[in-house]
Design a protein around this motif. Structure first.
Motif, mmCIF file in Angstrom:
data_model
loop_
_atom_site.group_PDB
_atom_site.id
_atom_site.type_symbol
_atom_site.label_atom_id
_atom_site.label_comp_id
_atom_site.label_asym_id
_atom_site.label_seq_id
_atom_site.Cartn_x
_atom_site.Cartn_y
_atom_site.Cartn_z
ATOM 1 N N LEU A 11 0.838 -1.204 0.000
ATOM 2 C CA LEU A 11 0.000 0.000 0.000
ATOM 3 C C LEU A 11 0.873 1.255 0.000
ATOM 4 O O LEU A 11 0.616 2.205 -0.754
ATOM 5 C CB LEU A 11 -0.923 -0.023 1.222
ATOM 6 C CG LEU A 11 -2.069 0.969 1.273
ATOM 7 C CD1 LEU A 11 -3.025 0.748 0.117
ATOM 8 C CD2 LEU A 11 -2.828 0.831 2.580
ATOM 9 N N LYS A 12 1.911 1.244 0.820
ATOM 10 C CA LYS A 12 2.830 2.389 0.864
ATOM 11 C C LYS A 12 3.519 2.578 -0.484
ATOM 12 O O LYS A 12 3.650 3.711 -0.976
ATOM 13 C CB LYS A 12 3.875 2.181 1.958
ATOM 14 C CG LYS A 12 3.316 2.325 3.354
ATOM 15 C CD LYS A 12 4.357 1.996 4.407
ATOM 16 C CE LYS A 12 3.729 1.939 5.790
ATOM 17 N NZ LYS A 12 4.670 1.423 6.792
ATOM 18 N N ALA A 13 3.939 1.477 -1.100
ATOM 19 C CA ALA A 13 4.592 1.557 -2.410
ATOM 20 C C ALA A 13 3.631 2.103 -3.465
ATOM 21 O O ALA A 13 4.017 2.912 -4.313
ATOM 22 C CB ALA A 13 5.110 0.186 -2.825
ATOM 23 N N ALA A 14 2.370 1.673 -3.406
ATOM 24 C CA ALA A 14 1.361 2.152 -4.359
ATOM 25 C C ALA A 14 1.087 3.637 -4.164
ATOM 26 O O ALA A 14 0.869 4.372 -5.139
ATOM 27 C CB ALA A 14 0.079 1.347 -4.212
ATOM 28 N N MET A 15 1.109 4.086 -2.910
ATOM 29 C CA MET A 15 0.904 5.512 -2.646
ATOM 30 C C MET A 15 2.047 6.338 -3.227
ATOM 31 O O MET A 15 1.812 7.387 -3.826
ATOM 32 C CB MET A 15 0.803 5.769 -1.141
ATOM 33 C CG MET A 15 -0.505 5.388 -0.533
ATOM 34 S SD MET A 15 -0.449 5.732 1.245
ATOM 35 C CE MET A 15 -1.992 5.061 1.769
ATOM 36 N N LYS A 16 3.255 5.842 -3.048
ATOM 37 C CA LYS A 16 4.416 6.573 -3.560
ATOM 38 C C LYS A 16 4.412 6.633 -5.080
ATOM 39 O O LYS A 16 4.784 7.649 -5.662
ATOM 40 C CB LYS A 16 5.706 5.925 -3.067
ATOM 41 C CG LYS A 16 5.960 6.167 -1.597
ATOM 42 C CD LYS A 16 7.240 5.485 -1.131
ATOM 43 C CE LYS A 16 7.443 5.697 0.360
ATOM 44 N NZ LYS A 16 8.596 4.956 0.873
ATOM 45 N N SER A 17 3.985 5.539 -5.717
ATOM 46 C CA SER A 17 3.976 5.508 -7.181
ATOM 47 C C SER A 17 2.679 6.064 -7.768
ATOM 48 O O SER A 17 2.524 6.122 -8.995
ATOM 49 C CB SER A 17 4.197 4.082 -7.671
ATOM 50 O OG SER A 17 3.094 3.270 -7.315
ATOM 51 N N LYS A 18 1.744 6.439 -6.905
ATOM 52 C CA LYS A 18 0.453 7.003 -7.313
ATOM 53 C C LYS A 18 -0.337 6.062 -8.244
ATOM 54 O O LYS A 18 -0.961 6.499 -9.208
ATOM 55 C CB LYS A 18 0.646 8.373 -7.964
ATOM 56 C CG LYS A 18 1.219 9.390 -6.998
ATOM 57 C CD LYS A 18 1.313 10.742 -7.639
ATOM 58 C CE LYS A 18 1.826 11.759 -6.797
ATOM 59 N NZ LYS A 18 2.358 12.328 -5.942
#
Length: 149
Positions: A11-18
């Motif tokens: 989830l954190k990775a998806a937030m960073k990559s938008k």
């Protein structure tokens, strides 16, 4: 690492990559985990079997929705569902091929001594338990029906 921790990391990775599709799918997984934990009486962790069932349910929901959208010729609604199903599937174990499932079904039929459709419930129960998370129930059912009839 537990499923909940893996989901949070993704989830954190998806937030960073938008990545909005991944965000939506991962938030749904997180929500389902939290709901399952509160339903089971404030247990801290779900068992691996419960996690697999939960993930399979979420993937199946999205595939079913996509199929309905495609029947109604709404590709614009079906594609996000398919993408979300793929994101959630990352957390499931590798799926077995039909041939591998068939081998397990045949071995179980021999083990139980099943002779017809009346024994389908016994065979389905054992095979489903053995292949939890690795095969879809519908696929298993079709193969068992073919072998018993």
């Amino acid at each position: 690492m537990s499923l909940q921790q893996e989901v949070m990391t993704a989830l954190k990775a998806a937030m960073k990559s938008k990545d909005q599709t991944a965000l939506t799918a991962l938030r749904a997984v997180k929500s389902a985990i939290l709901l399952a934990q509160t339903e089971s009486g404030a247990k801290e962790e779900l068992t691996e079997e419960q996690e697999l069932k939960l993930l399979q349910k979420l993937v199946k929901q999205r595939k079913d929705s996509a199929a309905i959208y495609l029947e109604q010729d709404r590709k614009d609604l079906a594609l996000p569902e398919i993408d979300e199903a793929e994101v959630i599937s990352q957390f499931l174990p590798e799926a077995l091929t039909d041939e591998e499932i068939e081998k397990v079904v045949v071995a179980t039929i021999d083990q139980v001594g099943a002779e017809g459709m009346k024994d389908m419930g016994k065979v389905m129960g054992m095979v489903s338990k053995e292949l939890a998370g690795q095969a879809d129930g519908k696929t298993i059912s079709n193969i068992v029906k073919a072998k018993l009839s």
